[in-house]
Design a protein around this motif. Structure first.
Motif, PDB file in Angstrom:
ATOM      1  N   PRO A  32       0.831  -1.211   0.000  1.00  0.00           N
ATOM      2  CA  PRO A  32       0.000   0.000   0.000  1.00  0.00           C
ATOM      3  C   PRO A  32       0.864   1.259   0.000  1.00  0.00           C
ATOM      4  N   PRO A  33       0.444   2.295  -0.714  1.00  0.00           N
ATOM      5  CA  PRO A  33       1.202   3.560  -0.709  1.00  0.00           C
ATOM      6  C   PRO A  33       0.805   4.497   0.423  1.00  0.00           C
ATOM      7  N   PHE A  34       0.016   4.007   1.383  1.00  0.00           N
ATOM      8  CA  PHE A  34      -0.475   4.836   2.479  1.00  0.00           C
ATOM      9  C   PHE A  34       0.187   4.416   3.791  1.00  0.00           C
ATOM     10  N   GLY A  35       0.695   5.401   4.521  1.00  0.00           N
ATOM     11  CA  GLY A  35       1.345   5.104   5.791  1.00  0.00           C
ATOM     12  C   GLY A  35       0.404   4.495   6.813  1.00  0.00           C
ATOM     13  N   ASP A  36      -0.860   4.926   6.811  1.00  0.00           N
ATOM     14  CA  ASP A  36      -1.820   4.400   7.779  1.00  0.00           C
ATOM     15  C   ASP A  36      -1.976   2.881   7.664  1.00  0.00           C
ATOM     16  N   SER A  37      -1.827   2.351   6.460  1.00  0.00           N
ATOM     17  CA  SER A  37      -1.977   0.905   6.260  1.00  0.00           C
ATOM     18  C   SER A  37      -1.006   0.127   7.142  1.00  0.00           C
ATOM     19  N   TYR A  38       0.199   0.637   7.281  1.00  0.00           N
ATOM     20  CA  TYR A  38       1.223  -0.053   8.075  1.00  0.00           C
ATOM     21  C   TYR A  38       0.998   0.157   9.571  1.00  0.00           C
ATOM     22  N   LEU A 354       7.662   2.216  -4.314  1.00  0.00           N
ATOM     23  CA  LEU A 354       7.891   2.182  -2.881  1.00  0.00           C
ATOM     24  C   LEU A 354       8.674   0.940  -2.484  1.00  0.00           C
ATOM     25  N   GLU A 355       8.376  -0.167  -3.117  1.00  0.00           N
ATOM     26  CA  GLU A 355       9.132  -1.399  -2.857  1.00  0.00           C
ATOM     27  C   GLU A 355      10.606  -1.216  -3.214  1.00  0.00           C
ATOM     28  N   TRP A 382       9.856   1.951   7.349  1.00  0.00           N
ATOM     29  CA  TRP A 382      10.203   1.377   8.654  1.00  0.00           C
ATOM     30  C   TRP A 382       9.456   0.076   8.924  1.00  0.00           C
ATOM     31  N   TYR A 383       8.190   0.012   8.487  1.00  0.00           N
ATOM     32  CA  TYR A 383       7.436  -1.224   8.710  1.00  0.00           C
ATOM     33  C   TYR A 383       7.968  -2.351   7.823  1.00  0.00           C
ATOM     34  N   LEU A 384       8.150  -2.061   6.543  1.00  0.00           N
ATOM     35  CA  LEU A 384       8.586  -3.099   5.611  1.00  0.00           C
ATOM     36  C   LEU A 384      10.017  -3.538   5.873  1.00  0.00           C
ATOM     37  N   GLU A 385      10.816  -2.644   6.464  1.00  0.00           N
ATOM     38  CA  GLU A 385      12.170  -3.010   6.853  1.00  0.00           C
ATOM     39  C   GLU A 385      12.177  -3.854   8.129  1.00  0.00           C
ATOM     40  N   GLY A 386      11.042  -3.819   8.847  1.00  0.00           N
ATOM     41  CA  GLY A 386      10.966  -4.561  10.099  1.00  0.00           C
ATOM     42  C   GLY A 386      11.850  -4.001  11.173  1.00  0.00           C
ATOM     43  N   GLU A 387      12.090  -2.670  11.116  1.00  0.00           N
ATOM     44  CA  GLU A 387      13.054  -2.053  12.018  1.00  0.00           C
ATOM     45  C   GLU A 387      12.502  -1.811  13.421  1.00  0.00           C
ATOM     46  N   GLU A 388      11.226  -1.504  13.536  1.00  0.00           N
ATOM     47  CA  GLU A 388      10.762  -1.002  14.825  1.00  0.00           C
ATOM     48  C   GLU A 388       9.376  -1.508  15.172  1.00  0.00           C
ATOM     49  N   ILE A 389       9.201  -1.968  16.407  1.00  0.00           N
ATOM     50  CA  ILE A 389       7.888  -2.395  16.859  1.00  0.00           C
ATOM     51  C   ILE A 389       7.243  -1.348  17.761  1.00  0.00           C
ATOM     52  N   ASN A 390       8.012  -0.361  18.222  1.00  0.00           N
ATOM     53  CA  ASN A 390       7.445   0.706  19.032  1.00  0.00           C
ATOM     54  C   ASN A 390       6.597   1.613  18.138  1.00  0.00           C
TER      55      ASN A 390
END
Length: 525
Positions: A32-38, A354-355, A382-390
């Protein structure tokens, strides 16, 4: 208004559902190109619920629980949920239109106009709250028409938990109850649970409820460099025209015709359409909400008016059924192609780019790098990189992470020793004034990423030049961020482009303090 209480045949609704499902599956994209989706994908796995969209997160968590054994990730599960509920919304639109008119052709056209509406089509393919909200609203008003007040109340409450703006449908729901001549018991069966539910949500945490009500309110002055009432009027008209003009394109003329025809020959339905549209005028309290996503419920009324106008005009002009069907299908096909050009195609291209940006970040960004970006791009990376859960660092709000520090480190600044990102909205004012934050950035590599607004050629042709000039923003933020660091550290900044795609960019800023050697031309930082 016709009374249609006999059983519906399953053939047409089934064909509409299958057709809509196939179309949405064919044109959807995995990213998705929307930040809210993540953010939603993060919440359904951590169950960090918020009052505004708690219903959607609970629904999404349950749906993901069912799909997880098949190997779906949270984003894909929410994408599938939108596709499924979007297809069911198309069926509900047909059933609702048929209940009002008893005309199967008009009802099929109404459902197809909703399906190929650019705004609906786009949000029905990605993990967002708007189509699930629309589905439960449609289900609620359909239940009212079918004389099922308890079911209508349940669906209406579900819509409110998905997005609170669903309460704006209440005037239309009450007007439908009046049209259907509900008795006192039926009226109470709908209004009592809905009213009690809204009061319960407010009284559960009254101070927080008032804060949430106040939060979206923005003074009109904040949207203008030079405010005037004429500028406000022009801005509202242009935003509303973009909402309906961009998503309905050529069918907006049919909608206008249908609106006039309803006024002349079906005044009760005309009032119902007004009741579905006018409550959204409350967005005058925040004209930024005059957008397709926040006004998606009003698409029900516009699609219905457009179908009525289109069918009436074609029936009056055509010489036979075959000619009329061919004309209607041709116009709907053109309508769908324009919607694809203006919205769907661009969303798909953004997803692919985006990918690529995420892949570039994973390869080039240093372990202590700091990214400054807009919300959609930064959250996706940040979500797709799996960098942060906070949740605060996921959304680029390190200032809230520090303020709500949970004691995981003796010094909360240690939690920011690795790479993190800052939402450009909060840079520099909200973050650089935090004690010790400026020192935290010293010696670290700064990256700037964002979205490049690209207007479709067809849209550029039909819009005035001033609108094009105002909307076009190439590489927003790169120069501003660089100039800030030049002033802050009395340094020179070298801008090193990593990615310059059609829709996105990624820059690395090399900051050299005065007196240090800077790379010569052609030397890589």
């Amino acid at each position: 208004m016709n009374n249609r209480n006999h059983n519906f045949g399953l053939k047409i609704p089934s064909l509409l559902f299958i057709g809509a499902l196939l179309i949405l599956i064919i044109f959807t994209s995995r990213t998705p190109p929307f930040g809210d989706s993540y953010v939603y994908a993060h919440r359904i796995t951590t169950l960090e619920l918020t009052a505004i969209h708690c219903g959607y997160c609970i629904l999404g968590a349950g749906f993901h629980f069912l799909l997880r054994p098949f190997g779906t990730d949270p984003v894909l599960s929410l994408n599938i949920l939108s596709i499924l509920l979007g297809s069911l919304s198309v069926v509900c639109m047909y059933l609702f239109s048929y209940q009002l008119t008893g005309d199967p052709i008009l009802s099929i056209v109404a459902s197809m106009l909703l399906l190929f509406n650019g705004t609906f089509w786009m949000y029905a393919e990605y993990a967002e709250v708007y189509v699930p909200q629309l589905f439960f609203v449609l289900l609620s008003i359909l239940a009212i028409v079918r004389l099922k007040p308890a079911a209508a109340a349940l669906c209406f409450m579900a819509a409110i938990t998905i997005t609170p703006s669903s309460v704006l449908v209440l005037p239309a729901a009450i007007y439908l109850i009046f049209l259907k001549k509900y008795n006192r018991r039926q009226i109470l069966s709908f209004l009592l649970p809905v009213t009690a539910f809204i009061l319960f949500l407010c009284l559960l945490d009254l101070p927080r409820a008032f804060r949430l009500m106040k939060w979206p309110i923005r003074s009109p002055v904040t949207f203008f460099d030079y405010f005037s009432y004429f500028a406000l009027f022009r801005e509202i008209i242009s935003r509303v025209a973009m909402v309906y003009g961009k998503s309905f394109n050529i069918m907006l003329l049919a909608a206008a015709a249908g609106f006039v025809l309803f006024f002349k020959g079906a005044r009760r339905i005309w009032y119902l359409m007004l009741a579905l549209i006018l409550p959204f005028g409350v967005y005058i309290l925040n004209i930024g909400l005059f957008s397709g996503d926040h006004m998606i419920i009003s698409l029900i009324a516009v699609a219905f008016c457009a179908s009525y106008g289109l069918v009436r005009i074609i029936r009056r002009l055509s010489y036979g059924k075959k000619t009329g069907y061919a004309a209607a299908l041709s116009l709907i096909a053109v309508y769908a192609l324009i919607s694809h050009h203006l919205l769907i195609g661009h969303a798909a291209e953004r997803s692919k780019e985006l990918e690529k940006v995420v892949e570039k970040v994973s390869v080039t960004m240093k372990k202590d790098g700091v990214l400054i970006s807009d919300f959609n791009v930064g959250t996706a990376i940040w979500y797709l990189e799996g960098e942060e859960i906070n949740q605060y660092l996921l959304t680029g709000r390190p200032q809230l992470y520090l303020r709500k520090w949970d004691g995981g480190y003796e010094d909360p600044m240690k939690g920011l020793q690795g790479k993190f990102w800052i939402n450009r909205v909060f840079f520099p004012d909200s973050v650089m004034n935090i004690k010790g934050f400026a020192e935290l950035l010293e010696g670290r590599t700064i990256y700037v990423a964002g979205d490049i607004y690209r207007m479709p050629k067809l849209q550029a042709l039909i819009l005035p030049g001033k609108v094009i000039e105002r909307k076009k923003k190439d590489y927003p933020g790169v120069k501003e961020v660089g100039e800030y660091f030049e002033r802050r550290y009395n340094a020179s900044v070298i801008y090193y482009p990593i990615v310059e795609y059609r829709y996105y960019y990624l820059y690395r800023l090399l900051i050299r303090e005065s007196g240090t050697r800077t790379p010569c031309s052609g030397e890589k930082p």
